[in-house]
Design a protein around this motif. Sequence first.
Motif, mmCIF file in Angstrom:
data_model
loop_
_atom_site.group_PDB
_atom_site.id
_atom_site.type_symbol
_atom_site.label_atom_id
_atom_site.label_comp_id
_atom_site.label_asym_id
_atom_site.label_seq_id
_atom_site.Cartn_x
_atom_site.Cartn_y
_atom_site.Cartn_z
ATOM 1 N N SER A 21 46.146 62.687 60.872
ATOM 2 C CA SER A 21 45.558 63.495 61.929
ATOM 3 C C SER A 21 44.576 64.509 61.359
ATOM 4 O O SER A 21 44.769 65.045 60.261
ATOM 5 C CB SER A 21 46.654 64.225 62.711
ATOM 6 O OG SER A 21 46.086 65.091 63.671
ATOM 7 N N PRO A 76 45.156 73.004 68.404
ATOM 8 C CA PRO A 76 44.841 71.651 68.880
ATOM 9 C C PRO A 76 45.916 70.661 68.439
ATOM 10 O O PRO A 76 46.498 70.782 67.365
ATOM 11 C CB PRO A 76 43.490 71.335 68.200
ATOM 12 C CG PRO A 76 42.988 72.643 67.662
ATOM 13 C CD PRO A 76 44.197 73.486 67.401
ATOM 14 N N PHE A 77 46.170 69.685 69.273
ATOM 15 C CA PHE A 77 47.101 68.616 68.914
ATOM 16 C C PHE A 77 46.653 67.330 69.598
ATOM 17 O O PHE A 77 45.750 67.332 70.455
ATOM 18 C CB PHE A 77 48.549 68.972 69.267
ATOM 19 C CG PHE A 77 48.807 69.155 70.747
ATOM 20 C CD1 PHE A 77 49.328 68.123 71.515
ATOM 21 C CD2 PHE A 77 48.552 70.379 71.360
ATOM 22 C CE1 PHE A 77 49.583 68.289 72.859
ATOM 23 C CE2 PHE A 77 48.791 70.549 72.719
ATOM 24 C CZ PHE A 77 49.309 69.509 73.466
ATOM 25 N N ARG A 78 47.258 66.219 69.212
ATOM 26 C CA ARG A 78 46.849 64.907 69.703
ATOM 27 C C ARG A 78 47.945 64.310 70.575
ATOM 28 O O ARG A 78 49.140 64.428 70.243
ATOM 29 C CB ARG A 78 46.563 63.976 68.524
ATOM 30 C CG ARG A 78 46.109 62.580 68.898
ATOM 31 C CD ARG A 78 45.955 61.716 67.661
ATOM 32 N NE ARG A 78 45.550 60.349 67.998
ATOM 33 C CZ ARG A 78 45.599 59.329 67.161
ATOM 34 N NH1 ARG A 78 46.038 59.512 65.917
ATOM 35 N NH2 ARG A 78 45.203 58.130 67.543
ATOM 36 N N LYS A 129 45.222 71.201 73.792
ATOM 37 C CA LYS A 129 45.489 72.403 73.005
ATOM 38 C C LYS A 129 46.700 73.136 73.572
ATOM 39 O O LYS A 129 46.940 73.117 74.790
ATOM 40 C CB LYS A 129 44.273 73.343 72.995
ATOM 41 C CG LYS A 129 43.056 72.764 72.294
ATOM 42 C CD LYS A 129 41.885 73.714 72.312
ATOM 43 C CE LYS A 129 40.669 73.079 71.627
ATOM 44 N NZ LYS A 129 39.495 73.976 71.634
ATOM 45 N N PHE A 185 44.198 67.269 62.759
ATOM 46 C CA PHE A 185 44.806 68.559 63.072
ATOM 47 C C PHE A 185 45.965 68.852 62.125
ATOM 48 O O PHE A 185 46.588 67.938 61.580
ATOM 49 C CB PHE A 185 45.314 68.578 64.520
ATOM 50 C CG PHE A 185 44.262 68.231 65.537
ATOM 51 C CD1 PHE A 185 43.045 68.887 65.547
ATOM 52 C CD2 PHE A 185 44.490 67.241 66.480
ATOM 53 C CE1 PHE A 185 42.072 68.572 66.475
ATOM 54 C CE2 PHE A 185 43.521 66.903 67.408
ATOM 55 C CZ PHE A 185 42.310 67.574 67.404
ATOM 56 N N THR A 186 46.264 70.131 61.961
ATOM 57 C CA THR A 186 47.377 70.543 61.101
ATOM 58 C C THR A 186 48.595 70.973 61.909
ATOM 59 O O THR A 186 49.695 71.049 61.363
ATOM 60 C CB THR A 186 46.952 71.714 60.197
ATOM 61 O OG1 THR A 186 46.602 72.848 61.023
ATOM 62 C CG2 THR A 186 45.752 71.319 59.334
ATOM 63 N N ASN A 200 47.998 77.393 63.313
ATOM 64 C CA ASN A 200 46.833 78.290 63.448
ATOM 65 C C ASN A 200 47.349 79.716 63.479
ATOM 66 O O ASN A 200 48.536 79.960 63.707
ATOM 67 C CB ASN A 200 46.057 77.958 64.719
ATOM 68 C CG ASN A 200 44.603 78.423 64.614
ATOM 69 O OD1 ASN A 200 44.198 79.004 63.600
ATOM 70 N ND2 ASN A 200 43.814 78.183 65.658
ATOM 71 N N PRO A 207 51.324 67.375 64.445
ATOM 72 C CA PRO A 207 50.390 67.629 65.544
ATOM 73 C C PRO A 207 50.144 66.442 66.469
ATOM 74 O O PRO A 207 49.166 66.435 67.205
ATOM 75 C CB PRO A 207 49.102 67.979 64.781
ATOM 76 C CG PRO A 207 49.169 67.114 63.560
ATOM 77 C CD PRO A 207 50.627 66.991 63.200
#
Length: 387
Positions: A377, A155-157, A137, A379-380, A383, A13
């Motif tokens: 992170s 969501p991501f970074r 996102k 986030f995974t 989803n 992510p």
Amino acid sequence: MMIEVAASMARGPVFLAGELMECLITFTNPMSHLSTSASSEMLAWASAQIHCQFHASEGRVALPTQGNKQDVQAESDTVLIPSRGERGQCVLDTPPKILFCDLRLDPGESKTYSYSELVPSDGPPSFRGQAVKYVYKLTIGCQRVNSPIKLLRVPFRVLVLQGMPEPAFPQDDEVSPSNPFLEEEEACRRDARPLERALDMLMVTTSRRSPHMFNITNVRGKVAKFCIFKTVYRLGEDIIGTFNFSEGDIPCLQYSVSLQSEEEIQQQYQRRPGQAISVTGHGRHLESCLHTASSHFSLPIPLNVTPGFSTDIVTLRWRLHFEFVTAREPVEPPIVLQNQSEVTVWVGAEHVDVDTFSWDLPIKVLPTNPVLASYMSQFTGTNRINI
């Protein structure tokens, strides 16, 4: 009756701005073909796009009025607005890409589509500060016939590296002969080049050692000599520094070193004139050092913090914050005789008049390999929803 929609970013992510993001999106009819109520399911369309949401604290940031702009999509609307229902403003989005139109899924059938898009290189990094937030996102919109649009958000970074090479490739690569049997492999190699160049540049920049020496003094004299081996770091690196107190004239009782970030709102957007800078601590080393000839510290830079950056609204900087406690008068060290056979207990002074002072040393914090940052992170990269 329902359809399961699942999205997964296989690489993780976290991405560098300018890097190619890939996500697999699977649509499944979970009904068993043996069920008496089983039937085919239809989806009218599905599309995907990246967007960045900006949110500011009203108590700290004064933004220009946006007018009566409507950013909430009615459920019956057939136009995809990826930021529907999100807080703040959408400051960046990519063009939507259609995944399919008129998809029919028989009982137990699944179909997977691959979405790929370059993460915009001109956007801000992901950031959750005290006054400002930037959140990225991937939004997948899909709709049944005569039904409201449903949104799946992943969501991501995003990490931003200044000077990231453009994703375009040299002209000679475009016109050079290619092997038709290796077209897919060649495409993967071309997509990887910008990331490889950026990571190479990052490694070169942060691997250079350039020792900096500082004399630490106060109004009474010299306290110590401080050495730091470099001032430019990657996320996840350790900041190492050494003190030499043997060259000092003033006894140092204690010192502390804190890794801090400074979040400063640009002057034209400050809610109040002369508004204070928001300071956040990310680690601290504290040590007593009376009668110590030398000492060192090691402060790790967390993988989940945001490297320094600047936008029209906010600037994030990094620093080391030092605090020293020094004695006003000389403190005699314990005396141990050379031939002494008995154990001697040294008791420190009950009262010492002290001075305190602080010092800030600016440093630069840059991104790291996004694969490494993915391990820490929040986030995974996955989803799912049912529609």
